[in-house]
Scaffold this active site. Structure first.
Site, PDB file in Angstrom:
ATOM      1  N   HIS A  24      -0.543   7.230   3.978  1.00  0.00           N
ATOM      2  CA  HIS A  24       0.716   7.173   4.086  1.00  0.00           C
ATOM      3  C   HIS A  24       1.507   5.936   3.452  1.00  0.00           C
ATOM      4  O   HIS A  24       0.449   5.075   3.093  1.00  0.00           O
ATOM      5  CB  HIS A  24       1.298   7.351   5.830  1.00  0.00           C
ATOM      6  CG  HIS A  24       0.669   6.192   6.320  1.00  0.00           C
ATOM      7  ND1 HIS A  24      -0.805   6.620   6.681  1.00  0.00           N
ATOM      8  CD2 HIS A  24       1.121   5.214   6.778  1.00  0.00           C
ATOM      9  CE1 HIS A  24      -1.070   5.501   7.636  1.00  0.00           C
ATOM     10  NE2 HIS A  24       0.219   4.605   7.750  1.00  0.00           N
ATOM     11  N   HIS A  38       2.068  -8.859   2.265  1.00  0.00           N
ATOM     12  CA  HIS A  38       2.658  -8.090   3.278  1.00  0.00           C
ATOM     13  C   HIS A  38       1.962  -8.086   4.346  1.00  0.00           C
ATOM     14  O   HIS A  38       0.881  -7.817   4.584  1.00  0.00           O
ATOM     15  CB  HIS A  38       3.211  -6.843   2.971  1.00  0.00           C
ATOM     16  CG  HIS A  38       3.710  -6.016   3.855  1.00  0.00           C
ATOM     17  ND1 HIS A  38       5.024  -5.453   3.926  1.00  0.00           N
ATOM     18  CD2 HIS A  38       3.239  -5.338   5.137  1.00  0.00           C
ATOM     19  CE1 HIS A  38       5.465  -4.960   5.078  1.00  0.00           C
ATOM     20  NE2 HIS A  38       4.151  -4.900   5.756  1.00  0.00           N
ATOM     21  N   HIS A  48      -1.444   3.068   2.647  1.00  0.00           N
ATOM     22  CA  HIS A  48      -2.637   2.748   3.742  1.00  0.00           C
ATOM     23  C   HIS A  48      -3.336   4.129   4.164  1.00  0.00           C
ATOM     24  O   HIS A  48      -2.825   5.114   4.420  1.00  0.00           O
ATOM     25  CB  HIS A  48      -1.739   2.114   4.908  1.00  0.00           C
ATOM     26  CG  HIS A  48      -2.868   1.676   6.156  1.00  0.00           C
ATOM     27  ND1 HIS A  48      -3.828   1.146   5.775  1.00  0.00           N
ATOM     28  CD2 HIS A  48      -2.393   1.430   7.317  1.00  0.00           C
ATOM     29  CE1 HIS A  48      -4.282   0.718   7.033  1.00  0.00           C
ATOM     30  NE2 HIS A  48      -3.587   0.994   8.080  1.00  0.00           N
ATOM     31  N   GLU A  72      -0.757   6.671  13.968  1.00  0.00           N
ATOM     32  CA  GLU A  72       0.354   6.256  14.025  1.00  0.00           C
ATOM     33  C   GLU A  72       1.646   7.181  14.246  1.00  0.00           C
ATOM     34  O   GLU A  72       1.927   7.899  13.501  1.00  0.00           O
ATOM     35  CB  GLU A  72       0.801   5.339  12.613  1.00  0.00           C
ATOM     36  CG  GLU A  72      -0.435   4.258  12.375  1.00  0.00           C
ATOM     37  CD  GLU A  72       0.094   3.540  11.008  1.00  0.00           C
ATOM     38  OE1 GLU A  72       1.042   3.538  10.687  1.00  0.00           O
ATOM     39  OE2 GLU A  72      -1.039   2.923  10.479  1.00  0.00           O
ATOM     40  N   HIS A 106       1.229  10.042  11.387  1.00  0.00           N
ATOM     41  CA  HIS A 106       0.237   9.807  10.521  1.00  0.00           C
ATOM     42  C   HIS A 106      -1.239   9.668  11.085  1.00  0.00           C
ATOM     43  O   HIS A 106      -1.336   8.683  11.776  1.00  0.00           O
ATOM     44  CB  HIS A 106       0.588   8.635   9.418  1.00  0.00           C
ATOM     45  CG  HIS A 106       1.820   8.811   8.779  1.00  0.00           C
ATOM     46  ND1 HIS A 106       2.706   7.808   8.805  1.00  0.00           N
ATOM     47  CD2 HIS A 106       2.499   9.787   8.120  1.00  0.00           C
ATOM     48  CE1 HIS A 106       3.927   8.168   8.088  1.00  0.00           C
ATOM     49  NE2 HIS A 106       3.547   9.449   7.541  1.00  0.00           N
TER      50      HIS A 106
END
Length: 437
Positions: free
Chosen positions: A368, A289, A332, A338, A362
């Site tokens: 998160h 990803h 993460h 964010e 976050h």
């Protein structure tokens, strides 16, 4: 929407004059002794005069009256939930999620409907950001607004914004964005309930991210950015209000004419819009990803190389084809903050609870990632090529600054979800004494 005309390109040198007054732009110079049609020449500077040429931002406006013709500014309380006081609520490192913000029933225009959710920094020191939502239902009447603090990146979620600027008119619908840069005056007309998000940056201006090994093309292409063309109003309007956002608060000054009286202009410091559906997605076609930076539309960089004061990132419809890969966003902890919003559809990592018109934050180093339902489905599903995020547009305002939530965001709006953390509590312990390959 009506067919408005635009100039195309990003960070370009433009010229525009209202076709009703051909020849309004002076030839060969910026400030002649007498401008055509008896116009006034006025420069709008978006950078220091001595900034390097590739960073120097300015436009020359040729207008019926100079913008200095107004009465003194006085403090205004039209938007009582607009603030840059980051100390009014206690710090909170928890994952935060808001249900869709309520659009008022009473008559509220764009400026009165500004509500600050979170932010960091100080506009007086020209360092920081603020994140606002706008919740309105009526058109601005006999008034125009500008920010002396920073550039405004506007993300409509519900309702079309009909924006009149000094440079001309543009219409911005959900799944489009608009950027109104520092000092540019504008007014917003709406038809009915209207809601959206605003990222305000105090430091500098938004740029397209460098493409590096991607090459010359991809992500947001310059040709898809649109700037309005000159369209002037020659109107006497007693009691017209100019609303300035200055040091995080609002001030009003009266004048007796429309500020949208620019007959012609030229320069590279302009308002613009962009259709998010034109974003060219880059992604992995083998495994793993990729980091969300591949989805960056615009960035405002800090003085540290590669570190953004703010990035505007989107998660558009795209094909997912990675092999032997957990395809949703990974779990993460980030040295960036964010803030996410949802324009339409449902976000792949949290299909319940994160709704259009809502948001999440976050904060720096707060963990998160996908909820339990998403983890289970992505860990066990068949890895066939799949078109994901169809009918969806989520976005992220990402910042290197540690953002604080305002009192309105934490308490007054009553949209903060106290049960948000529950979406991760059912993640199972899968550890085994046996190697699972």
């Amino acid at each position: 929407m009506s067919e408005l005309k635009y100039l195309t390109g990003f960070d370009s040198e433009f010229t525009s004059e209202d076709p009703r007054r051909p020849g309004a732009l002076p030839v060969g110079q910026n400030s002649p002794q007498r401008c055509p049609y008896g116009l006034y020449a006025e420069q709008l500077s978006g950078s220091a005069f001595t900034a390097p040429r590739n960073e120097n931002k300015r436009s020359w406006l040729y207008r019926i009256r100079p913008s200095v013709v107004h009465k003194p500014f006085k403090r205004s309380n039209i938007a009582k939930y607009l603030t840059h006081n980051w100390n009014e609520a206690e710090p909170d490192p928890n994952q935060s999620r808001w249900s869709p913000f309520d659009i008022p029933n009473e008559k509220v225009d764009f400026v009165a409907g500004l509500h600050t959710v979170c932010g960091a920094g100080d506009p007086r020191a020209r360092n920081g950001i603020a994140i606002h939502v706008y919740l309105c239902n009526s058109t601005m009447e006999k008034s125009a607004f500008y920010s002396s603090d920073g550039d405004l990146l506007i993300v409509p979620q519900q309702g079309v914004l009909k924006i009149t600027t000094e440079f001309g008119k543009m219409e911005v619908a959900p799944n489009e964005i608009a950027v109104i840069q520092l000092g540019m005056r504008f007014a917003v007309a709406v038809d009915g309930p209207t809601r959206g998000y605003i990222l305000e940056v105090f430091d500098g201006h938004f740029k397209l991210p460098d493409l590096g090994p991607i090459g010359a093309n991809g992500l947001a292409n310059p040709r898809d950015f649109l700037t309005p063309v000159a369209c002037y109003h020659d109107e006497e309007i007693p009691g017209f209000k100019i609303i300035s956002k200055y040091h995080g608060v609002l001030f009003e000054a009266e004048q007796n004419h429309s500020p949208f009286d620019v007959v012609a202009w030229h320069g590279n410091y302009v308002p613009y819009k962009y259709d998010l559906s034109k974003f060219m997605v880059i992604n992995s076609v083998s495994f793993d990803h990729c980091d969300p930076s591949i989805f960056t539309v615009l960035t405002c960089q800090s003085t540290k190389p590669g570190v953004a004061i703010a990035d505007f990132v989107i998660f558009p419809p795209r094909w997912s084809v990675q092999e032997n890969t957990f395809r949703p966003p990974y779990y993460h902890r980030n040295c960036m903050s964010e803030f996410m919003g949802l324009i339409l559809g449902s976000y792949e990592a949290k299909e319940g609870g994160f709704l259009p018109g809502g948001a999440s934050l976050h904060s720096m180093m707060t963990p998160h990632g996908p909820d339990a339902q998403c983890f289970t489905a992505a860990s066990t599903g068949e890895l066939t090529p799949q078109k994901i995020a169809v009918g969806t547009q989520a976005f992220m305002f990402e910042s290197s600054l540690s953002m604080a939530i305002t009192k309105w965001g934490a308490e007054t709006c009553q949209k903060l979800d106290p049960q948000y953390h529950q979406c991760w509590q059912q993640l199972p312990k899968l550890f085994s004494n046996h190697l699972n390959v």
